[in-house]
Write a protein that holds these residues in place. Structure first.
Motif, PDB file in Angstrom:
ATOM      1  N   GLY A  82      -6.259   5.312  -1.240  1.00  0.00           N
ATOM      2  CA  GLY A  82      -5.222   4.323  -1.518  1.00  0.00           C
ATOM      3  C   GLY A  82      -4.105   4.894  -2.367  1.00  0.00           C
ATOM      4  N   GLY A  83      -3.303   4.003  -2.951  1.00  0.00           N
ATOM      5  CA  GLY A  83      -2.183   4.442  -3.776  1.00  0.00           C
ATOM      6  C   GLY A  83      -1.763   3.348  -4.733  1.00  0.00           C
ATOM      7  N   ASN A  84      -0.947   3.745  -5.708  1.00  0.00           N
ATOM      8  CA  ASN A  84      -0.465   2.775  -6.695  1.00  0.00           C
ATOM      9  C   ASN A  84       0.828   2.090  -6.254  1.00  0.00           C
ATOM     10  OD1 ASN A  84       0.933   5.293  -7.118  1.00  0.00           O
ATOM     11  ND2 ASN A  84       1.749   4.405  -9.009  1.00  0.00           N
ATOM     12  N   LEU A  85       1.333   2.442  -5.076  1.00  0.00           N
ATOM     13  CA  LEU A  85       2.532   1.814  -4.519  1.00  0.00           C
ATOM     14  C   LEU A  85       2.248   1.439  -3.072  1.00  0.00           C
ATOM     15  CD1 LEU A  85       5.548   1.025  -4.629  1.00  0.00           C
ATOM     16  CD2 LEU A  85       6.084   3.380  -3.965  1.00  0.00           C
ATOM     17  N   GLU A  86       2.547   0.208  -2.732  1.00  0.00           N
ATOM     18  CA  GLU A  86       2.293  -0.303  -1.384  1.00  0.00           C
ATOM     19  C   GLU A  86       3.555  -0.930  -0.821  1.00  0.00           C
ATOM     20  OE1 GLU A  86      -0.468  -3.762   0.749  1.00  0.00           O
ATOM     21  OE2 GLU A  86       0.328  -4.034  -1.267  1.00  0.00           O
TER      22      GLU A  86
END
Length: 792
Positions: free
Chosen positions: A693-697
């Motif tokens: 995943g990531g901290n920006l979507e």
């Protein structure tokens, strides 16, 4: 007195058999004449008698009492020839009998009948495009149904009715043949054989006489049209007289809204090809001249300053006259007066035409009537819900001016509660007064409690077991109480929640929420780590408008982290530990104006929320999310949906970045279809290269929804769509354990495909068939995706 016999008489009252004097020669003797007169006198004496009893012969299914109810004579009355004729006509008129005769047995009136056969069965064959039950309903309307008396004359009407139904569906080559077969016990079987033939299609539509507008412009106003690639779905190429009438009215409105007051549709001609396959439609019209607005006037006694009314008239002098603009202006004035308490205001826009100058003077006649006040608001039908729960949703108040807008908003708010199947509001005038009304609110309660156990399956989470007990209207107070237990191969959830939507009289809500969730990320995304999270929360909601609401709250969260074999997880534990006690503050804003929470067709939904772990927590980070949905109706059939989601999180203070188990994920049925759920974006730089995943979507899409082509009765439970999805997640911090890092919009993934959703009796089913447009080597493709849930 010797028994006599009445002469049989037919239904019209004439003699069926009457003694005729036989010619004995050119001259009659005096003796013959005397004998004839004596015989006639004896017959007349025999035909008139007093009824001692009535006997009915020949009945099989029909009760004798039914016959007696129709008879125009009773025991004790005197019978003559004119009475017998009336008896026969009356019994024939019932439709029950094929033959009726009246005789005399002494002083007993004997009625002999032969019943018509009953319809034992009706068989319809050859019908493919029309349902058998629908056809039988049409037959009932013309008098043919199983169990009824059979009338041979009805067969012609049957064929005409069936032809009418098939003609309405465009099958003009239909052939219908009916046969009647006798059965035992005076019954018949009716068999109707149908050869439907081919559906006639509109081959050509010609418009003659149009000079100001092209055929293409005018035909856009029609629902009828020639065959195209969507006709199998829209059925626009099937001619019907009713649809043509509606299209001609749309054509008139088109011209009247553009100043052509004199428009006249001079003729419409419909012709069909000899093989009954093609239909040709020709419409002739005379456009006339364009009329412009010469003056706009107000007449009557508005009771509201003209300065407030004229801005509601969206017409200007010198502009082309538009009936639509005139009607809408009158509606706006009427609405304003209704909101000011003039409940019975009447506003009419009357055009005065000057044929010489080709102009129109539009006069708005305003009759506001008396200003109306609300005497009393009455609640009915709320057998479980307390009055106060309904009254606090009312925007129309007692003793205040009556307002149509406030009454409308009151009804909408009551419907949004979800406690009632129906909400009806009536505003009758108070008897004896001219300026007061009562507001009568009638509701139909629906069960507000829900006890549910269920099993479902999704490709990302596997088999899902769930159970919940909820009461959205606890003891009729409007408070919500819920307990839930859900488990799948990826997660387990236990939750207890309570919300009081009117913690204060102003509509501020307060809620508590306690939950525990265990998540195995190895099963969810392949990364070998897991979390156990316990949470205790409190929240408050503040109403801003009828559709908007703000929220604030806070919660305590206990997190137990299990690193497993993931190097990223092991590095996080080495730096931060594996047990965390954190305290969060939350804030949110939501504006929901959709016409329905399920299958909306118009309106929008916007929400913004944020949460932050306050200083003193073991982990210090925040998350911000924004969500938007917009639904635009395209005619009566199609809906365009636009959606977008944005999320960002980061650490602060002693926490360098957003804890990666709080990351955003993308891919799957709920974001970018065509890619395996939760697999888009950065991956660990290990042999397995698991997604993290990531901290920006950023995700979004465009979808065109349509009701199913299977029938209007399914449009509330089935919906199909064509979509374009896009999105991805990014890891914005530099690290050697994840790649790629940084924001690059070129990493957005796109997919397109078809969707299908069905609210089945046993649960919700969602299917999609998607094709990734720019799949990369590390992406996991999943063309077919579905989720299904069942309750029992």
């Amino acid at each position: 007195m010797a028994a006599g016999r009445l002469q049989p008489v037919n239904a019209s009252g004439g003699s069926v058999s009457q003694p005729k004097a036989q010619a004995a020669g050119a001259r009659r003797s005096a003796l013959s004449i005397l004998l004839a007169l004596l015989l006639m006198a004896g017959a007349a004496a025999a035909e008139v008698f007093q009824i001692a009893d009535i006997r009915v012969e020949g009945l099989q299914r029909i009760a004798a009492g039914t016959v007696f109810n129709y008879l125009p004579v009773q025991v004790g009355e005197t019978v003559s020839d004119d009475i017998t004729a009336q008896i026969i006509r009356t019994l024939y008129g019932t439709g029950f009998f094929e033959d009726v005769s009246v005789e005399r047995d002494g002083n007993v009136l004997v009625i002999a009948v032969r019943e018509r056969p009953a319809v034992a069965e009706i068989e319809i064959t050859g019908n493919k495009s029309l349902n058998t039950d629908v056809l039988k309903e049409g037959l009932v309307e013309v008098g043919l149904a199983e169990g009824r008396v059979f009338d041979p004359s009805v067969l012609d009407r049957i064929e005409q009715e069936l032809q009418r139904q098939y003609f309405a569906s465009g099958k003009y080559g239909v052939g219908i043949e009916s046969t009647v077969s006798p059965l035992e016990r005076n019954r018949v079987a009716v068999r109707i054989e149908i050869d439907e033939g081919l559906t006639a299609r509109l081959k050509q539509i010609n418009i003659v006489g149009n000079e100001a507008f092209t055929d293409k412009e005018l035909l856009k106003e029609f629902k009828l049209g020639t065959t195209n690639w969507l006709s199998f779905y829209t059925k626009n190429d099937r001619y019907s007289k009713q649809q043509l009438a509606g299209d001609l009215e749309s054509l008139r409105s088109f011209y009247l809204d553009r100043g052509y007051i004199e428009l006249e549709i001079t003729s419409t001609q419909v012709s069909i090809s000899p093989d009954k396959k093609d239909i040709y439609l020709t419409i002739a019209l005379d456009e006339g001249d364009v009329y412009r607005v010469s003056d706009i006037q107000l007449a009557g006694e508005p009771s509201v300053p003209a300065e407030q009314l004229f801005p509601l008239i969206h017409m200007r002098r010198g502009e082309v006259y538009s009936r639509k603009m005139s009607t809408e202006s009158a509606d706006r004035i009427s609405k304003l007066l209704g909101d000011e308490g003039y409940a019975f205001a009447n506003v009419n826009a009357v055009p005065e035409v000057n044929e010489d100058a080709k102009t129109v003077t539009v006069t708005f006649f305003v009759d506001p009537g008396k200003r109306v006040y609300v005497r009393r608001i009455n609640m009915q039908g709320n057998t479980r819900t307390r009055d106060e729960v309904l009254r606090r949703e009312m925007r129309q108040l007692e003793t205040a001016w009556f307002s149509t807008e406030l009454v409308k908003r009151s009804r909408e708010r009551l419907q949004r509660l979800g406690y009632f199947e129906e909400v009806n509001i009536e505003t009758p005038a108070v008897p004896g007064t001219a300026d007061q009304v009562d507001v009568n609110v009638t509701v139909k309660e629906r069960p507000s409690g829900n006890l549910m156990a269920g099993i479902g399956f999704s490709q990302s989470e596997g088999i899902i077991f769930n159970t919940s007990v909820s009461q959205s209207n606890f003891l009729g107070t409007g408070k919500r109480v819920a307990f839930a237990f859900n488990t799948s191969r990826t997660a387990q959830l236990y939750r207890l929640a309570y919300t009081n939507p009117y913690y204060t009289i102003d509509g501020i809500s307060r809620g508590f929420d306690i939950s525990y969730r265990s998540t195995d990320f190895d099963q969810l995304i392949g990364a070998d780590f897991s979390t156990d999270i316990g949470r205790a929360a409190i929240n408050f909601g503040l109403p801003i408008s009828d559709t908007a609401r703000a929220g604030i709250g806070g919660y305590y969260q206990y997190t137990k982290f299990f690193a497993g074999r993931s190097l990223l997880a092991q590095d996080f534990v080495a730096e931060n530990g594996d047990v965390f006690n954190d305290f969060f503050l939350t804030a949110s804003y939501t504006n929901d104006s959709r016409d329905s929470a399920i299958f909306p067709s118009e309106g929008s939904l916007q929400s913004v929320s944020g949460e932050i772990a306050i200083p003193g927590s073991d982990l210090q980070y925040f998350r911000l999310t924004a969500r938007g949905r917009k639904y635009v109706p395209l005619g009566r059939q199609l809906t365009l949906a636009l959606k977008g989601d944005l999320g960002y999180g980061d650490g602060y203070g002693s926490t360098e970045s957003l804890p990666f188990f709080e990351n955003f994920f993308a891919g799957g049925p709920r974001s970018v279809r065509g890619f395996t759920a939760n697999t888009l974006g950065p991956r660990e730089t290990t042999l397995d290269e698991d997604p993290v995943g990531g901290n920006l979507e950023l995700t979004g899409g465009i979808e065109l929804y349509a009701p199913p082509p299977l029938g209007e009765n399914l449009q509330n439970t089935v919906r199909v769509g064509a979509f374009l999805d896009f999105g991805n997640v990014w890891w914005t911090e530099d690290t050697d354990l994840v790649e790629p890092t940084g924001l690059e919009l070129g990493d957005l993934r796109y997919s397109t495909g078809l969707s299908f959703a069905w609210l089945s009796p046993v649960g919700a089913l969602s299917l999609s068939l998607a094709y990734p447009l720019n799949k990369q080597d590390q992406d996991e493709e999943q063309v077919f995706q579905f989720t299904f849930g069942q309750t029992f």
